[in-house]
Write an enzyme that holds these catalytic residues in place. Structure first.
Site, PDB file in Angstrom:
ATOM      1  NE  ARG A 122      -7.772   1.064   3.004  1.00 42.12           N
ATOM      2  CZ  ARG A 122      -8.966   0.350   3.099  1.00 42.12           C
ATOM      3  NH1 ARG A 122      -8.896  -1.207   3.633  1.00 42.12           N
ATOM      4  NH2 ARG A 122     -10.050   0.366   2.846  1.00 42.12           N
ATOM      5  CE  LYS A 123      -9.237  -2.344  12.036  1.00 40.63           C
ATOM      6  NZ  LYS A 123      -9.025  -3.511  13.216  1.00 40.63           N
ATOM      7  CB  THR A 124      -6.302   6.632   9.333  1.00 40.01           C
ATOM      8  OG1 THR A 124      -7.103   6.286   7.901  1.00 40.01           O
ATOM      9  CG2 THR A 124      -5.164   5.496   9.223  1.00 40.01           C
TER      10      THR A 124
END
Length: 277
Positions: A122-124
């Site tokens: 979820r590092k977006t």
């Protein structure tokens, strides 16, 4: 798929309220072509086409998303108003560059870890997650969770606040039976404990390959059905070492955090110049 509302918002962000840069361009018929300037994996073509079509232009391509690219490949041709073509140029190139960069890095990681799922995190970029995860999938990677509601993941902070046993017990009590429960562990002892408590997935977080390899054997001896994942501190340089530990999946924030944009350029030419074809 891009919605009309998303297209309007992205174009408004890029054009602003008083676009004199393109406002001075006559609405003459033009031909545009987008070429890739380096090797990679194509992603974002569907979005680029949507941008131009939203502006009333026609598009043509012989390429599909997920396809390997060579330097010089012309991935998209556009016809219509020169002014509108220039209005959509940067947004289309941004989709292609960002998404193709992620797809290219994902494909590289997959080649280094045969037989293991390569997954995103979820590092977006806020507001752009679905496109970044789509790029990972187009290259053959796994999108992992799209949001916190997709699965139950018990991470270090939950464990510090609740304790491992309590967190797992509460997740089993409150979450739907359709959701998998994943636990992040930082030691073999916690991995064994989580396995005995009946979780679905165990993630070895920030652990050395040799330690993970030992943990895989011990967890599988308890319950061979548990899926095992490695994450944290994994790079292109050590990815192959983690792939040999026996885990089922490797998740890398680097797929979206460190991906370098692939270089594309657009050439626009009028179909009629000074009254002559």
């Amino acid at each position: 798929m891009l919605s009309t509302e998303e297209l309007d918002a992205y174009l408004e962000e890029d054009l602003g309220d008083d676009d004199d840069s393109n406002g001075i361009v006559p609405a003459v018929e033009a031909f545009g072509s987008i070429a890739c300037k380096e090797e990679g994996v194509l992603a974002g073509l569907e979005e680029a086409c949507a941008v131009f079509r939203h502006l009333g232009l026609t598009t043509a391509t012989s390429f599909v998303d997920g396809q390997p690219l060579k330097k010089g490949d012309v991935v998209l041709e556009v016809r219509g108003s020169a002014r509108d073509m220039m209005r959509g140029e940067r947004l289309a190139l941004n989709f292609l560059g960002r998404m193709s960069g992620i797809a290219t890095l994902t494909a590289k990681c997959i080649s280094l870890a045969p037989g293991v799922r390569i997954a995103a995190t979820r590092k977006t970029t806020p507001g752009f997650r679905k496109f970044e995860k789509k790029a990972v999938k187009l290259a053959g990677g796994d999108a992992h969770r799209y949001d916190l509601s997709s699965a139950v993941m018990i991470k270090d902070n939950q464990i510090r606040v609740m304790g491992l046993e309590s967190a797992i017990r509460e997740a089993k009590r409150s979450a739907s039976f359709t959701k998998k429960i994943e636990v992040e562990v930082e030691s073999i002892e916690d991995a064994e404990k989580a396995a005995r408590l009946g979780v679905d997935i165990i993630m070895f977080d920030n652990m050395k390959p040799a330690t993970i390899k030992e943990g895989v054997k011990k967890v599988k001896a308890i319950d061979a059905r548990i899926l095992l994942e490695a994450s944290g501190g994994i790079t292109l340089e050590n990815l192959a070492d983690y792939a040999r530990t026996g885990v089922d999946a490797i998740s890398l924030g680097a797929l979206t955090r460190d991906a370098r944009w692939l270089d594309f350029s657009m050439d626009i030419r009028p179909l009629i110049i000074s009254g002559h074809r």
